[in-house]
Design an enzyme around this catalytic site. Structure first.
Site, PDB file in Angstrom:
ATOM      1  N   VAL A  12     -10.806 -57.792 -21.822  1.00 23.31           N
ATOM      2  CA  VAL A  12     -12.169 -58.299 -21.656  1.00 23.31           C
ATOM      3  C   VAL A  12     -12.761 -58.696 -23.013  1.00 23.31           C
ATOM      4  O   VAL A  12     -13.349 -59.771 -23.156  1.00 23.31           O
ATOM      5  CB  VAL A  12     -13.041 -57.232 -20.948  1.00 23.31           C
ATOM      6  CG1 VAL A  12     -14.503 -57.608 -20.983  1.00 23.31           C
ATOM      7  CG2 VAL A  12     -12.569 -57.066 -19.506  1.00 23.31           C
ATOM      8  N   ASP A  31     -12.939 -52.882 -33.093  1.00 26.45           N
ATOM      9  CA  ASP A  31     -12.065 -52.006 -32.321  1.00 26.45           C
ATOM     10  C   ASP A  31     -11.608 -50.867 -33.222  1.00 26.45           C
ATOM     11  O   ASP A  31     -11.563 -51.013 -34.447  1.00 26.45           O
ATOM     12  CB  ASP A  31     -10.842 -52.804 -31.804  1.00 26.45           C
ATOM     13  CG  ASP A  31     -10.207 -52.160 -30.572  1.00 26.45           C
ATOM     14  OD1 ASP A  31     -10.246 -52.777 -29.490  1.00 26.45           O
ATOM     15  OD2 ASP A  31      -9.669 -51.028 -30.704  1.00 26.45           O
ATOM     16  N   LYS A  36      -5.285 -54.601 -33.640  1.00 26.52           N
ATOM     17  CA  LYS A  36      -6.023 -55.617 -32.872  1.00 26.52           C
ATOM     18  C   LYS A  36      -7.010 -56.343 -33.785  1.00 26.52           C
ATOM     19  O   LYS A  36      -7.171 -57.561 -33.709  1.00 26.52           O
ATOM     20  CB  LYS A  36      -6.745 -54.965 -31.689  1.00 26.52           C
ATOM     21  CG  LYS A  36      -5.766 -54.492 -30.615  1.00 26.52           C
ATOM     22  CD  LYS A  36      -6.451 -53.981 -29.368  1.00 26.52           C
ATOM     23  CE  LYS A  36      -5.386 -53.573 -28.354  1.00 26.52           C
ATOM     24  NZ  LYS A  36      -5.916 -52.918 -27.188  1.00 26.52           N
ATOM     25  N   LYS A 210     -19.352 -54.029  -9.218  1.00 21.58           N
ATOM     26  CA  LYS A 210     -17.941 -54.212  -9.594  1.00 21.58           C
ATOM     27  C   LYS A 210     -17.036 -53.303  -8.758  1.00 21.58           C
ATOM     28  O   LYS A 210     -15.945 -53.702  -8.353  1.00 21.58           O
ATOM     29  CB  LYS A 210     -17.800 -53.911 -11.092  1.00 21.58           C
ATOM     30  CG  LYS A 210     -16.518 -54.365 -11.719  1.00 21.58           C
ATOM     31  CD  LYS A 210     -16.347 -55.859 -11.683  1.00 21.58           C
ATOM     32  CE  LYS A 210     -14.918 -56.244 -11.554  1.00 21.58           C
ATOM     33  NZ  LYS A 210     -14.098 -56.385 -12.672  1.00 21.58           N
ATOM     34  N   CYS A 268     -16.224 -56.052  23.085  1.00 21.38           N
ATOM     35  CA  CYS A 268     -15.053 -56.683  22.452  1.00 21.38           C
ATOM     36  C   CYS A 268     -14.506 -55.934  21.239  1.00 21.38           C
ATOM     37  O   CYS A 268     -13.313 -55.644  21.187  1.00 21.38           O
ATOM     38  CB  CYS A 268     -15.401 -58.106  22.039  1.00 21.38           C
ATOM     39  SG  CYS A 268     -15.823 -59.121  23.441  1.00 21.38           S
TER      40      CYS A 268
HETATM   41  N1  LIG Z   1      -8.817 -56.178 -17.483  1.00 20.59           N
HETATM   42  C1  LIG Z   1      -9.552 -56.818 -16.587  1.00 20.59           C
HETATM   43  O1  LIG Z   1      -9.099 -57.730 -15.891  1.00 20.59           O
HETATM   44  C2  LIG Z   1     -10.977 -56.438 -16.402  1.00 20.59           C
HETATM   45  C3  LIG Z   1     -11.821 -57.300 -15.682  1.00 20.59           C
HETATM   46  C4  LIG Z   1     -13.153 -56.974 -15.535  1.00 20.59           C
HETATM   47  C5  LIG Z   1     -13.633 -55.776 -16.064  1.00 20.59           C
HETATM   48  N2  LIG Z   1     -12.788 -54.943 -16.725  1.00 20.59           N
HETATM   49  C6  LIG Z   1     -13.357 -53.715 -17.295  1.00 20.59           C
HETATM   50  O2  LIG Z   1     -13.625 -53.964 -18.673  1.00 20.59           O
HETATM   51  C7  LIG Z   1     -13.364 -52.796 -19.460  1.00 20.59           C
HETATM   52  C8  LIG Z   1     -12.313 -53.100 -20.505  1.00 20.59           C
HETATM   53  O3  LIG Z   1     -11.099 -53.422 -19.851  1.00 20.59           O
HETATM   54  P1  LIG Z   1      -9.864 -53.982 -20.661  1.00 20.59           P
HETATM   55  O4  LIG Z   1      -8.817 -54.282 -19.637  1.00 20.59           O
HETATM   56  O5  LIG Z   1     -10.297 -55.045 -21.580  1.00 20.59           O
HETATM   57  O6  LIG Z   1      -9.455 -52.664 -21.495  1.00 20.59           O
HETATM   58  P2  LIG Z   1      -8.345 -52.527 -22.634  1.00 20.59           P
HETATM   59  O7  LIG Z   1      -7.779 -51.166 -22.487  1.00 20.59           O
HETATM   60  O8  LIG Z   1      -7.432 -53.708 -22.612  1.00 20.59           O
HETATM   61  O9  LIG Z   1      -9.185 -52.603 -23.982  1.00 20.59           O
HETATM   62  C9  LIG Z   1     -10.092 -51.635 -24.362  1.00 20.59           C
HETATM   63  C10 LIG Z   1     -10.199 -51.667 -25.887  1.00 20.59           C
HETATM   64  O10 LIG Z   1     -11.271 -50.800 -26.285  1.00 20.59           O
HETATM   65  C11 LIG Z   1     -10.891 -50.243 -27.530  1.00 20.59           C
HETATM   66  N3  LIG Z   1     -11.760 -49.099 -27.823  1.00 20.59           N
HETATM   67  C12 LIG Z   1     -11.734 -47.851 -27.317  1.00 20.59           C
HETATM   68  N4  LIG Z   1     -12.705 -47.084 -27.862  1.00 20.59           N
HETATM   69  C13 LIG Z   1     -13.388 -47.890 -28.710  1.00 20.59           C
HETATM   70  C14 LIG Z   1     -14.523 -47.697 -29.559  1.00 20.59           C
HETATM   71  N5  LIG Z   1     -15.158 -46.528 -29.606  1.00 20.59           N
HETATM   72  N6  LIG Z   1     -14.945 -48.731 -30.307  1.00 20.59           N
HETATM   73  C15 LIG Z   1     -14.310 -49.920 -30.264  1.00 20.59           C
HETATM   74  N7  LIG Z   1     -13.245 -50.165 -29.485  1.00 20.59           N
HETATM   75  C16 LIG Z   1     -12.792 -49.165 -28.704  1.00 20.59           C
HETATM   76  C17 LIG Z   1      -9.420 -49.911 -27.352  1.00 20.59           C
HETATM   77  O11 LIG Z   1      -8.769 -49.721 -28.590  1.00 20.59           O
HETATM   78  C18 LIG Z   1      -8.948 -51.172 -26.632  1.00 20.59           C
HETATM   79  O12 LIG Z   1      -8.526 -52.163 -27.523  1.00 20.59           O
HETATM   80  C19 LIG Z   1     -12.964 -51.722 -18.449  1.00 20.59           C
HETATM   81  O13 LIG Z   1     -14.115 -51.019 -18.058  1.00 20.59           O
HETATM   82  C20 LIG Z   1     -12.424 -52.512 -17.288  1.00 20.59           C
HETATM   83  O14 LIG Z   1     -12.516 -51.808 -16.062  1.00 20.59           O
HETATM   84  C21 LIG Z   1     -11.494 -55.257 -16.926  1.00 20.59           C
END
Ligand SMILES: NC(=O)c1ccc[n+]([C@@H]2O[C@H](COP(=O)([O-])OP(=O)(O)OC[C@H]3O[C@@H](n4cnc5c(N)ncnc54)[C@H](O)[C@@H]3O)[C@@H](O)[C@H]2O)c1
Length: 437
Positions: A12, A31, A36, A210, A268
């Site tokens: 995201v 991050d 990354k 969501k 039905c």
């Molecule tokens: N992947 C999808 O398709 C998708 C779609 C919509 C919503 N979401 C939601 O979005 C959120 C993120 O999902 P994602 O798939 O991108 O997760 P991800 O695991 O790919 O990425 C999360 C990132 O956050 C970083 N992180 C953790 N703690 C941190 C901090 N304190 N400060 C800065 N960075 C930190 C991690 O190192 C990691 O790089 C989740 O809540 C997920 O449910 C995901």
């Protein structure tokens, strides 16, 4: 154009960095993972995703993309922070918001040194109430005040992996929830070039949507597969069946039947669902979704009964006894089940049903009703106001144009609405209760 920091550079966050830069904003990724951060600082994405390399590189080459591991730097250099950190399931199933709260805490520390207003956007998927929790955390740690020094907005991300860049740039809908008008208008400014509908809602609505979306998507897949499993056993092409199913945009692929309210019934739905479950069972096909729909419906009627018992009133009225408005059909009516449960608890009951009253006027129908509901017929009232004047709790299973006025006229009568009256003004009255809203 804004300067935006993005916390979490996973799926995201990385897409957010690339796409917000494409919209012309200056974006700083942040991050805890320095690999990354290093990749973004070379103009390289942290994920494999269609179009992401080009879109990110374009923003990077234009000098609009950078990244850091320092929260202080990211907050100091930006006016808005998007939280895109992971929220995986904990062992008990709940979404673990510890990464999010840890990011909020570090933003709280960074805010101590900031005098300008800062907006924090929760983009991660989070349980309802998280907006409040993040706000409290920020206030406690920063010593600053929400609404004065900062604001928190819930803004769920709806992208799909594999289509993420295109989904970000062409959203069907953008949902934003906050108490803070200034933050909402800033966010609208950022999203308006995307041209999608922007809907302002309460933060908790933005948070739960969501969960609702993804649970429904999972239900669609599993429902389709159960139909496929039955069809395969019967040598029927399930794709042809589901193609037909999807062509019905009035009842099947539509908003119809989706509003929370009372249980289904009628001649039905219960009958044909039972018939399909029989086909599955007799062909040894396990269909846990199809076989639990009826149970869910029964439990919903029980929930109404539980609520009636909590209210603790023994003189009860029901408006609407047939299986839905506009018909005198009593077959499998959920309202009859409810009426019988109420009588079974020893409560007194009065019933009003406009269509049964019309049906009663003919001799044939009167005979039919005598045969079907002899125990309920003597409880029927001729007009709807009698229900309010003779009982202490009125339950509506259908809409009726006279109800809003009667709810106002009888403030001592508790009104339990199972279908949601179209008149929103009565919902704030102390004697009004919506059943599932
Ligand atoms: N992947 C999808 O398709 C998708 C779609 C919509 C919503 N979401 C939601 O979005 C959120 C993120 O999902 P994602 O798939 O991108 O997760 P991800 O695991 O790919 O990425 C999360 C990132 O956050 C970083 N992180 C953790 N703690 C941190 C901090 N304190 N400060 C800065 N960075 C930190 C991690 O190192 C990691 O790089 C989740 O809540 C997920 O449910 C995901």
């Amino acid at each position: 154009m804004a300067t935006i920091s993005i916390f979490g550079l996973g799926y995201v966050g990385c897409v957010g960095v690339a796409c917000l830069a494409k919209l012309g904003h200056k974006v700083i990724g942040c991050d805890v993972d320095c690999n990354k951060v290093n990749r973004i600082n070379q103009g390289l994405p942290t994920i494999v995703e269609r179009d992401i390399d080009d879109v990110l590189k374009e923003g990077f080459d234009a000098g609009r993309v950078s990244a850091t591991t320092s929260t202080d730097e990211a907050v100091a250099k930006s006016e808005i922070s998007f939280l895109c950190v992971g929220t995986p399931n904990a062992n008990d199933g709940r979404l673990d918001t510890s990464y999010l709260l840890s990011a909020a805490r570090s933003i709280g520390f960074a805010l101590r040194a900031k005098s300008k207003f800062h907006i924090i956007i929760i983009r991660s998927t989070v349980p309802p109430g998280t907006n409040e929790l993040v706000t409290e955390t920020l206030e406690k740690i920063s010593g600053k005040r929400a609404g004065i020094n900062f604001a928190v907005v819930s803004n769920p991300e709806f992208l799909r992996e594999g289509m993420a860049v295109s989904d970000f740039l062409n959203p069907t809908i953008t949902v934003i929830g906050s108490e803070d008008k200034r933050a909402l208008s800033k966010l609208k400014e950022i999203y308006s070039p995307l041209g999608s509908e922007i809907v302002e809602v309460q933060p908790k609505v933005a948070e739960i949507i969501k969960f609702v979306n993804n649970s429904y998507h999972a239900l669609k897949v599993a429902f389709g597969n159960e139909i496929g499993a039955i069809c395969k056993k019967l040598d029927i092409d399930s794709h042809q069946v589901m193609d037909l199913f999807c062509k019905d945009t009035q009842l099947n692929i539509s908003s119809y039947y989706f509003k929370p309210g009372f249980a289904y019934g009628g001649s039905c739905l219960p009958k044909d669902l039972k018939g399909l479950n029989f086909l599955a069972k007799s062909n040894q096909v396990e269909v846990p979704i199809l076989s639990s729909i009826d149970l869910s419906n029964i439990i919903h009627i029980q929930r109404v009964m539980e609520r009636i018992q909590q209210i603790g009133v023994r003189s009860i009225g029901i408006i609407g006894l047939t299986f839905k408005a506009g018909t005198d059909d009593l077959r499998n009516s959920a309202a009859i089940r409810l009426a019988e449960s109420i009588l079974g608890k020893g409560c007194s009951l009065r019933i009003y049903d406009r269509y049964l009253n019309i049906a009663r006027a003919t001799e044939t129908n009167q005979r039919e009703l005598n045969a079907r509901i002899p125990h309920l017929l003597p409880l029927l009232e001729d007009n709807v106001e009698d229900i309010f004047s003779k009982t202490s709790l009125v339950i509506a299973t259908v809409r009726n144009p006279e109800l809003p006025e009667l709810v106002k006229k009888y403030p001592d009568v508790h009104f339990l609405d199972l279908v949601r009256s179209k008149d929103a003004s009565i919902e704030t009255l102390p004697n009004y209760e919506g059943f599932c809203w």
